[in-house]
Design an enzyme around this catalytic site. Structure first.
Site, PDB file in Angstrom:
ATOM      1  N   ASP A   1      29.327  44.400  34.792  1.00  0.00           N
ATOM      2  CA  ASP A   1      30.186  43.301  34.347  1.00  0.00           C
ATOM      3  C   ASP A   1      29.700  42.034  35.030  1.00  0.00           C
ATOM      4  OD1 ASP A   1      32.438  42.804  36.733  1.00  0.00           O
ATOM      5  OD2 ASP A   1      31.840  44.912  36.564  1.00  0.00           O
TER       6      ASP A   1
ATOM      7  N   GLU B   1      44.539  41.247  39.047  1.00  0.00           N
ATOM      8  CA  GLU B   1      44.406  41.483  40.478  1.00  0.00           C
ATOM      9  C   GLU B   1      44.969  40.272  41.201  1.00  0.00           C
ATOM     10  OE1 GLU B   1      40.149  40.922  41.812  1.00  0.00           O
ATOM     11  OE2 GLU B   1      39.814  41.019  39.636  1.00  0.00           O
TER      12      GLU B   1
END
Length: 229
Positions: A31, A118
């Site tokens: 990613d 997050e």
């Protein structure tokens, strides 16, 4: 598409894996965001990566300046690809979902997109940490909007502290991408089910200058070919 063996990537800060190591899984991918700079996507694929998730947006007013280049580069190299959105806790989920849709095209070849949830410990503009019920409600709203638009329910990416503190794993009908760089997810997230495991943030992958996140898919190659089914 075929996979003979798990790729062997170097790591700038390798972990001494106990139990089930990442190389037990055959399907690996990366990613990326603008911080990786220019990427040679054909070299990434030749190096053994099977997929790439690419940062598209953050909050309701930021888009990654490398998204279009990375999106078309990964697709042109024959990598399975998807986009991700970094959630900002000081904007409504619906507004953020519309921002993502504005920047990420419908593409029948794309993987299910990803909602990255997050805690942002270094955010200079948003220090909010909503209670778990609100986090889950906002996540569900974002997922529902994207599912209606793209036809596939997004995956949620998260970290150990966020997973533990918000109960995000309680969301039904949702697949999870779990970060765990010092142990297998079964140790870090007891009882959790996952589809991707991010096992390092300091990986070395051909075609990418500097460290990069590397992930594995939970199933064997034949399941990967069929996913998301």
């Amino acid at each position: 598409m075929s996979f003979l063996a798990a790729p062997r990537f170097d790591d700038l800060d390798p972990h001494d894996w106990q139990g089930i190591p990442p190389d037990r899984y055959a399907v690996h991918g990366i990613d990326v965001s603008r911080y990786q700079g220019e990427i040679d996507w054909r070299a990434v694929r030749r190096g053994g990566a099977a997929f790439a998730y690419i940062k598209a947006t953050e909050g309701g007013d930021h888009s990654d300046p490398m998204f279009d280049r990375n999106w078309h580069g990964a697709k042109g190299a024959g990598l399975r690809h998807g986009a991700y959105h970094y959630f900002y806790f000081c904007r409504p989920a619906a507004e953020q979902a519309r921002w993502f849709i504005r920047h990420v095209p419908r593409d029948p070849a794309a993987l299910p997109h990803v909602l990255d949830m997050e805690w942002n410990h270094r955010s200079p503009t948003c220090t909010e940490r909503p209670e778990g019920a609100k986090v889950r409600a906002e996540a569900r709203r974002f997922l529902d909007i994207l599912e209606r638009h793209y036809g596939r329910r997004p995956v949620i990416y998260t970290t150990p502290d966020f997973y533990r503190e918000t109960g995000i794993g309680q969301l039904s009908g949702t697949q999870f991408w779990l970060r765990s760089v010092a142990g297998h997810p079964r140790e870090t997230y007891p009882g959790a089910r996952w589809i991707f495991w991010q096992y390092t943030g300091t990986g070395v992958v051909p075609g990418v200058e500097g460290p990069v996140d590397i992930n594995v898919f939970a199933g064997p190659p034949e399941a990967w070919i069929a996913w998301p089914g």
